[in-house]
Scaffold this motif. Structure first.
Motif, PDB file in Angstrom:
ATOM      1  N   LYS A   1       0.837  -1.201   0.000  1.00  0.00           N
ATOM      2  CA  LYS A   1       0.000   0.000   0.000  1.00  0.00           C
ATOM      3  C   LYS A   1       0.881   1.263   0.000  1.00  0.00           C
ATOM      4  O   LYS A   1       0.626   2.217  -0.734  1.00  0.00           O
ATOM      5  N   GLN A   2       1.925   1.228   0.800  1.00  0.00           N
ATOM      6  CA  GLN A   2       2.833   2.379   0.870  1.00  0.00           C
ATOM      7  C   GLN A   2       3.621   2.534  -0.430  1.00  0.00           C
ATOM      8  O   GLN A   2       3.849   3.649  -0.894  1.00  0.00           O
TER       9      GLN A   2
ATOM     10  N   LYS B   1       2.626   1.683  -3.349  1.00  0.00           N
ATOM     11  CA  LYS B   1       1.712   2.254  -4.356  1.00  0.00           C
ATOM     12  C   LYS B   1       1.617   3.765  -4.198  1.00  0.00           C
ATOM     13  O   LYS B   1       1.580   4.505  -5.175  1.00  0.00           O
ATOM     14  N   LYS B   2       1.563   4.212  -2.937  1.00  0.00           N
ATOM     15  CA  LYS B   2       1.534   5.657  -2.684  1.00  0.00           C
ATOM     16  C   LYS B   2       2.771   6.334  -3.255  1.00  0.00           C
ATOM     17  O   LYS B   2       2.699   7.421  -3.825  1.00  0.00           O
TER      18      LYS B   2
ATOM     19  N   GLU C   1       2.578   6.518  -6.975  1.00  0.00           N
ATOM     20  CA  GLU C   1       1.633   7.589  -7.347  1.00  0.00           C
ATOM     21  C   GLU C   1       2.314   8.962  -7.223  1.00  0.00           C
ATOM     22  O   GLU C   1       2.181   9.832  -8.097  1.00  0.00           O
TER      23      GLU C   1
ATOM     24  N   ILE D   1       5.569   9.794   3.100  1.00  0.00           N
ATOM     25  CA  ILE D   1       5.345   8.403   2.681  1.00  0.00           C
ATOM     26  C   ILE D   1       6.431   7.513   3.291  1.00  0.00           C
ATOM     27  O   ILE D   1       7.511   7.360   2.729  1.00  0.00           O
TER      28      ILE D   1
END
Lengths: 159, 571
Positions: free
Chosen positions: B190-191, B193-194, B197, B314
């Motif tokens: 999840k991190q 992916k951040k 992005e 992040i």
């Protein structure tokens, strides 16, 4: 904003582990207000409760650094958790005379403090409770003249 | 089996084939057992500090833990600086120290120190073996802790009676069982992916990588990432070589003596991706002035590093290699844009420079630059000070882990013994130690170790007869008051570059130690001396008398933001 936090550290019961934990906090420049270390139901595990005053970022760093100690099993900052019973224990010796002895007894009754030793010029009592309660009774006993007291520091257990 | 035999057998089980050490009363049993073994070579240094730095150099070169055995008391305390060096640079060093017998502990016995207590804050973990029953597990754990997660030094203090005691049914454990120690290796998707992005949205990203890339062995992934999204990259002292010096997106080293391009890029970027690095103050300057306009992503295996210096938007906890692989997989390629162009302009407008053509004296940068033409691949070791920065700036690093240097602790005296440890690992390429005249003298006794073990360390001694880095600060910020930084004989003419003005005579000292000594005091001799020294079969000291007043530029004064750069007179 700096706030008091009670942090519970579960560690493997190795020699020198308490020195490691307290040394770490001192080395990183944090002040420990109180610390208690005691064995638990598991002989391999020790529980250390420390109270430190720090802002959010400081507390985050403290818990991370404590977690980094190889002997550490778990670190929990219980300050904002309400599923913990937190207590402190106090033994205090207060000066009294014939005029004010009954006032002190009355106060003890209100707080449910228990007398441990009574003499003509002092009363020694014990009390367990929240930190707030302990601080309050010390404040109220102060005018009588406190000879000595000892506080355990906070310790806790989850519900 | 006897305690000392258990120690030696455990080392074998951990595939240790070389250790560095110095005997003494409390470790006679261990050295005695080692004496009759054939699998582990023990290298006797001339000082325990030499042994621990050698173990460090060995570890950095091989990727395996470096092991050092010393006696109790002074033997153990002499390793303190080396342990702290290894701690700050995350190097797996294991020191096995002797201790007085358990019944004497706490009595101020002869050669007793509380080494467990002394080493606690400068080690990743440490042990005192009070009972032989625990010895096998402790050694197993020590190797596991030293080498896993974020590596670091571990000490094992072994009382003499434990070395002599018998343990029936000894078996070296196959696994460790440590309730609280489970490093996070795999990055959270999840991190990641951040982060992907954020890279997609960013128009001015900078990649800032450090020694964690070397430890993780993630240099290929770094290169893939850089090339997939065309991201300008700066690499700290500890990470030099993880992206080759001539890679188009490489901006050079950041920080106090970093390149203008790197520091400007860090100041102006809108996304800062830090991987395997810890925002050292020599990189950031005052943290509140660092990368002020940027979103910050921080990838590190040590969660305690995240948010320690800089607030992170992040955070990604995990091994750099694992995180990078996952990140590259989900990233969309990105073309170069105006930001790449801008960073390239900084690079060409503010190159690292020196002007040997207009100097009769040798310039230290010229020595390093000449070296680039003479060696293809080499392990570079430095001591600490000006020469360290000149190597970082001017040597053409091509491979990950190519530079061995005390980045975090800044330990003068590190270079020679670390190079010795590197050479002892027989790396199949030259080991070059660049040192200054100050640091070189701090562990100069190890020249003898090099000579006796025929360790072909090529020492390039940049002699400006000053503690140059401190002298530079005194010149620039302390009103030219050179308080105790001159290493010359008092009362000599500083313009006079004849060897009799220098003390000691390093060439004679090298020769007296059994090491070849060479010297150049004119620019035209530099290449010849380097060639002769590099070709010689054995350890060499090549001394260069250089311009005393040469400073390291660019320089960001201590306490200033990293875009406030002093470029020096010639630029």
């Amino acid at each position: 904003m700096k706030e008091k936090h009670t942090i519970i550290i579960k560690v493997t019961n190795h020699p020198g582990v308490l020195a490691k934990i307290s040394g770490l906090l001192a080395q990183r420049g944090y002040n420990i207000e109180s610390a208690i270390a005691a064995p638990t139901e598991n002989p391999d595990v020790y529980k250390i409760s420390v109270v430190v005053e720090e802002d959010d970022r400081g507390i985050q760093q403290i818990t991370k650094q404590l977690n980094k100690v190889v002997d550490t099993i778990k670190v929990t900052d219980i300050s904002h958790k309400n599923n913990y019973v937190v207590r402190e224990y106090l033994i205090i010796k207060v000066k009294v005379n014939n005029e004010n002895r009954s006032d002190v007894f009355e106060l003890m009754q209100v707080f449910s403090a228990k007398a441990l030793d009574v003499d003509s010029d002092y009363i020694m009592m014990e009390l367990a409770g929240t930190q707030r309660k302990i601080s309050r009774i010390i404040k109220l006993l102060k005018p009588y003249g406190i000879e000595e007291y000892v506080r355990s520091g906070e310790f806790a257990m989850s519900e | 089996m006897k305690g000392s035999e258990i120690i030696v057998d455990s080392l074998k089980q951990e595939k240790v084939d070389k250790i560095f050490g110095y005997p003494g009363g409390a470790v006679i049993p261990i050295f005695d057992t080692l004496h009759s073994n054939r699998d582990i070579e023990v290298m006797l240094t001339r000082h325990e500090q030499g042994a621990v730095h050698a173990a460090d150099g060995y570890a950095r070169t091989t990727g395996k833990p470096g092991v050092c055995i010393v006696t109790s008391g002074p033997g153990a305390t002499n390793t303190i600086t080396g342990l702290a060096t290894a701690k700050l640079d995350s190097i797996p060093v294991i020191v096995i120290s002797g201790q007085v017998p358990t019944s004497y502990i706490g009595t101020d016995a002869f050669q007793e120190t509380d080494f467990f207590g002394l080493s606690t804050s400068i080690c990743k973990h440490n042990y005192l073996v009070k009972d032989i029953k625990n010895l096998p597990n402790i050694i197993k754990e020590a190797f596991h802790v030293a080498t896993s997660g974020r590596p670091g030094p571990v000490t094992i203090d072994v009382p003499k009676d434990v070395s002599l005691a018998e343990l029936p049914n000894y078996k070296y454990p196959k696994k460790v069982d440590m309730a609280g120690y489970q490093p996070v290796i795999e990055g959270n998707m999840k991190q990641i992916k951040k982060l992907a992005e954020a890279i997609k949205k960013s128009s001015k990203p900078v990649l800032y990588t450090g020694g964690g890339i070397v430890t993780s062995g993630a240099e290929k992934e770094i290169r893939k990432l850089v090339e997939k999204v065309n991201i300008p990259t700066t690499t700290t002292l500890m990470g030099l070589g993880t992206l080759p010096y001539d890679h188009p997106e490489f901006l050079g080293m950041p920080g106090m003596h970093g390149t203008v391009a790197a520091n400007y890029a860090l100041t102006e970027c809108d996304l800062l991706i830090a991987i395997g690095t810890r925002f050292d103050d020599r990189v950031t300057g005052p943290p509140d002035t660092f990368a002020k306009n940027a979103k910050v992503a921080h990838v590190d295996i040590d969660p305690a590093e995240i948010g320690k210096i800089i607030e992170t938007d992040i955070p990604v906890v995990g091994d750099a290699g694992d995180v990078l692989k996952k990140l590259i997989n989900i990233l969309e390629p990105k073309a170069k844009n105006g930001w790449n162009k801008k960073t390239q302009q900084w690079k060409s407008r503010y190159p690292l420079k020196y002007d040997q053509a207009n100097s009769k004296e040798i310039l230290p940068q010229y020595i390093i630059d000449t070296l680039n033409d003479l060696v293809d691949d080499a392990i570079m070791v430095t001591d600490v000070g000006q020469h360290q920065m000149w190597v970082a700036q001017f040597f053409h690093f091509k491979n990950s882990g190519q530079l061995l240097t005390s980045g975090g602790l800044g330990t003068m005296g590190y270079g020679l013994p670390a190079a010795m440890g590197a050479a002892a690992s027989k790396p199949g390429k030259p080991v070059i130690n660049v040192s200054g005249d100050g640091g070189f003298q701090m562990n100069i006794q190890e020249l003898t170790t090099c000579a006796l073990n025929n360790l072909p360390v090529k020492n390039i001694l940049i002699n400006n007869s000053y503690l140059g880095m401190v002298r530079q600060w005194q010149e620039l910020f302390w009103d030219k008051r050179y308080a105790k930084t001159s290493l010359r004989k008092p009362g000599q003419n500083p313009e006079d570059n004849t060897p009799t003005n220098y003390c000691p005579d390093m060439v004679k000292l090298a020769e007296a130690s059994g090491v070849k000594g060479l010297r150049a005091n004119k620019p035209e001799d530099v290449e010849e001396v380097l060639k002769t020294g590099l070709e010689y079969d054995g350890p060499v000291v090549m001394e260069f008398f250089v311009r005393e007043t040469e400073n390291v530029y660019p320089m960001v004064p201590s306490g200033k933001p990293i875009n406030e750069i002093i470029l020096g007179d010639e630029q």
